[in-house]
Structure formats: structure tokens, C-alpha cells
Design an enzyme around this catalytic site. Structure first.
Site, PDB file in Angstrom:
ATOM      1  CG  ASP A   1      -1.764   1.152   1.416  1.00  0.00           C
ATOM      2  OD1 ASP A   1      -1.633   2.141   0.662  1.00  0.00           O
ATOM      3  OD2 ASP A   1      -2.617   1.116   2.330  1.00  0.00           O
TER       4      ASP A   1
ATOM      5  CG  ASN B   1      -9.018  13.077 -11.324  1.00  0.00           C
ATOM      6  OD1 ASN B   1      -9.016  14.288 -11.098  1.00  0.00           O
ATOM      7  ND2 ASN B   1      -9.670  12.212 -10.558  1.00  0.00           N
TER       8      ASN B   1
ATOM      9  CB  VAL C   1      -3.542   4.718  -5.968  1.00  0.00           C
ATOM     10  CG1 VAL C   1      -3.282   5.624  -7.137  1.00  0.00           C
ATOM     11  CG2 VAL C   1      -2.389   4.755  -4.974  1.00  0.00           C
ATOM     12  CG  ASP C   2      -6.669  10.791  -6.677  1.00  0.00           C
ATOM     13  OD1 ASP C   2      -6.037  11.432  -5.816  1.00  0.00           O
ATOM     14  OD2 ASP C   2      -7.337  11.333  -7.580  1.00  0.00           O
TER      15      ASP C   2
ATOM     16  CB  SER D   1      -2.302   4.610 -16.853  1.00  0.00           C
ATOM     17  OG  SER D   1      -2.328   6.013 -16.969  1.00  0.00           O
TER      18      SER D   1
ATOM     19  N   GLY E   1      -5.143   1.027 -13.543  1.00  0.00           N
ATOM     20  CA  GLY E   1      -6.420   0.763 -12.885  1.00  0.00           C
ATOM     21  C   GLY E   1      -7.581   1.236 -13.746  1.00  0.00           C
TER      22      GLY E   1
ATOM     23  CE1 TYR F   1      -8.648   8.191 -15.494  1.00  0.00           C
ATOM     24  CE2 TYR F   1      -6.417   9.024 -15.648  1.00  0.00           C
ATOM     25  CZ  TYR F   1      -7.750   9.233 -15.364  1.00  0.00           C
ATOM     26  OH  TYR F   1      -8.180  10.479 -14.963  1.00  0.00           O
TER      27      TYR F   1
HETATM   28  P1  ADP Z   1      -5.483   5.113 -12.815  1.00  0.00           P
HETATM   29  O1  ADP Z   1      -6.745   5.920 -12.874  1.00  0.00           O
HETATM   30  O2  ADP Z   1      -4.236   5.919 -13.138  1.00  0.00           O
HETATM   31  O3  ADP Z   1      -5.582   3.844 -13.590  1.00  0.00           O
HETATM   32  P2  ADP Z   1      -5.982   3.691 -10.278  1.00  0.00           P
HETATM   33  O4  ADP Z   1      -5.864   4.237  -8.913  1.00  0.00           O
HETATM   34  O5  ADP Z   1      -7.338   3.281 -10.754  1.00  0.00           O
HETATM   35  O6  ADP Z   1      -5.302   4.788 -11.248  1.00  0.00           O
HETATM   36  O7  ADP Z   1      -5.020   2.440 -10.430  1.00  0.00           O
HETATM   37  C1  ADP Z   1      -3.612   2.536 -10.534  1.00  0.00           C
HETATM   38  C2  ADP Z   1      -2.986   1.385  -9.773  1.00  0.00           C
HETATM   39  O8  ADP Z   1      -2.948   1.715  -8.386  1.00  0.00           O
HETATM   40  C3  ADP Z   1      -3.749   0.066  -9.876  1.00  0.00           C
HETATM   41  O9  ADP Z   1      -2.806  -0.985 -10.088  1.00  0.00           O
HETATM   42  C4  ADP Z   1      -4.393  -0.050  -8.489  1.00  0.00           C
HETATM   43  O10 ADP Z   1      -4.590  -1.408  -8.112  1.00  0.00           O
HETATM   44  C5  ADP Z   1      -3.329   0.588  -7.643  1.00  0.00           C
HETATM   45  N1  ADP Z   1      -3.683   0.978  -6.263  1.00  0.00           N
HETATM   46  C6  ADP Z   1      -4.900   1.180  -5.708  1.00  0.00           C
HETATM   47  N2  ADP Z   1      -4.769   1.505  -4.401  1.00  0.00           N
HETATM   48  C7  ADP Z   1      -3.433   1.485  -4.121  1.00  0.00           C
HETATM   49  C8  ADP Z   1      -2.646   1.709  -2.942  1.00  0.00           C
HETATM   50  N3  ADP Z   1      -3.212   2.028  -1.776  1.00  0.00           N
HETATM   51  N4  ADP Z   1      -1.294   1.590  -3.043  1.00  0.00           N
HETATM   52  C9  ADP Z   1      -0.710   1.276  -4.222  1.00  0.00           C
HETATM   53  N5  ADP Z   1      -1.393   1.072  -5.364  1.00  0.00           N
HETATM   54  C10 ADP Z   1      -2.738   1.166  -5.313  1.00  0.00           C
END
Ligand code: ADP
Length: 171
Positions: A10, A24, A33-34, A122, A124, A126
């Protein structure tokens, strides 16, 4: 050249100088992750992001660029916000994704970070496939030349994306 580390975990828990947020363009928070970063950092992070929108980025942060803020209650000192390309919006140019990683590392250097943690930008919502993201991320980190960064740590959420990065790092 910085050491490149690949870990499953994490990103909000990382004890590094800076963590990168897959934000974004609005900079006002989102899912994935945001959302996790804003939840862990607390309201100070959102306040800084609103300030950036009111000053430097009235139209939002462009795709492929990066900007640092403080990190609120996170263990890190800074959050570097970057915007990866959204495949579902037709943003399919790999250079945009390379730019998101490259400008994030450049911003880390600019603020004086010696260690930085990055997610799979990107990969996730995206919609980019994890193997492509992994290859571009690792290539960009390997190409990075800067005076200060010693550790570039990719923090991957879940075994599948971890495996993709691990394989790219062995290639
Ligand atoms: P994007 O919109 O850029 O695709 P996302 O947040 O949807 O961003 O996903 C990007 C990556 O971050 C994915 O592999 C997702 O599983 C991962 N992610 C989600 N939460 C966390 C976290 N707490 N720590 C690290 N990576 C994370």
C-alpha cells in the site's frame, strides 16, 4: 543511477521522501490510489490541491505532467501528483505514460527527494494493461539520471501487477 525496488503493498504506508499519486486532471481526488492517498493524508492535502487549481492549474493538471504538494498526515513528506493517460478516453500514446513517470521523477529531484514510491499509474481505472505499464515504468526509471534520487520504489497493489513489474525488472 537510483536503485529500483519492486514491492507489493500500500503506497500510503511507505516511509519515503515522496509518494506519487495517480491523480486525475482535476487534482480534487478520485477513486483507486488517489482516494486512498487523500483518505490517509487528510484534508490538508485536498486544501493544497485546491490551491494549485486556483493558481497554477486553473484548467487542471495536463496528462503526462507532475506537481508536488505536502503530504498531510502521511509518513512521506511530499505527494507528487501526476496524471496518466486514460485509455478509455482514447489516450493511447505510450509517450504520455512515459511522461507521467518521467516528470514525476523530475519533480522528485526538483524538490530534493532522495527516495520516491510510485504506483502503477494508468493500470487501474484508466485501463492500460499491467505489462505495458510495467515495461514503460521500469524503462523510464532506468533512464532517469539525477543527482539526488537513490531509491525508486514501485509499490504494487496485488499480486498480478506486482508480478508484471517483477518480470519487467528482470528483463
Ligand atoms: P489510474 O486511474 O491511473 O488507472 P488507479 O488508482 O485506478 O489509477 O489504479 C492505478 C494502480 O494503483 C492500480 O494498479 C491499483 O490497483 C493501484 N492501487 C490502488 N490503491 C493502491 C494503494 N493504496 N497503493 C498502491 N497502489 C494502489
Amino acid at each position: 543511477m537510483a536503485d529500483i525496488e519492486i514491492v507489493e503493498g500500500d503506497i500510503t504506508r511507505q516511509e519515503v521522501d515522496a509518494i506519487v499519486n495517480a491523480a486525475n486532471s482535476t487534482l480534487l481526488g478520485g477513486g483507486g490510489v488517489d482516494g486512498a492517498i487523500h483518505a490517509a493524508a487528510g484534508p490538508a492535502l485536498l486544501a493544497e490541491c485546491r490551491q494549485l487549481r486556483a493558481t497554477r492549474y486553473p484548467d487542471g493538471l495536463p496528462v503526462g505532467e507532475a506537481v508536488a504538494t505536502g503530504a498531510g498526515e502521511l509518513p512521506a513528506r511530499w505527494v507528487i501528483h501526476t496524471v496518466g493517460p486514460n485509455r478509455h478516453a482514447g489516450q493511447v500514446d505510450p509517450e504520455l505514460l512515459a511522461s507521467a513517470f518521467r516528470t514525476s521523477l523530475g519533480e522528485a529531484e526538483r524538490i530534493g527527494a532522495t527516495s520516491v514510491a510510485l504506483p502503477a499509474v494508468s493500470a487501474g481505472v484508466y485501463g492500460w494493461d499491467r505489462d505495458t505499464v510495467a515495461r514503460i515504468a521500469i524503462d523510464t526509471a532506468r533512464a532517469h539520471r539525477g543527482p539526488q534520487l537513490r531509491t525508486v520504489r514501485f509499490v504494487l497493489f496485488g499480486p498480478a501487477v506486482f508480478a508484471a513489474f517483477d518480470e519487467a525488472a528482470r528483463a
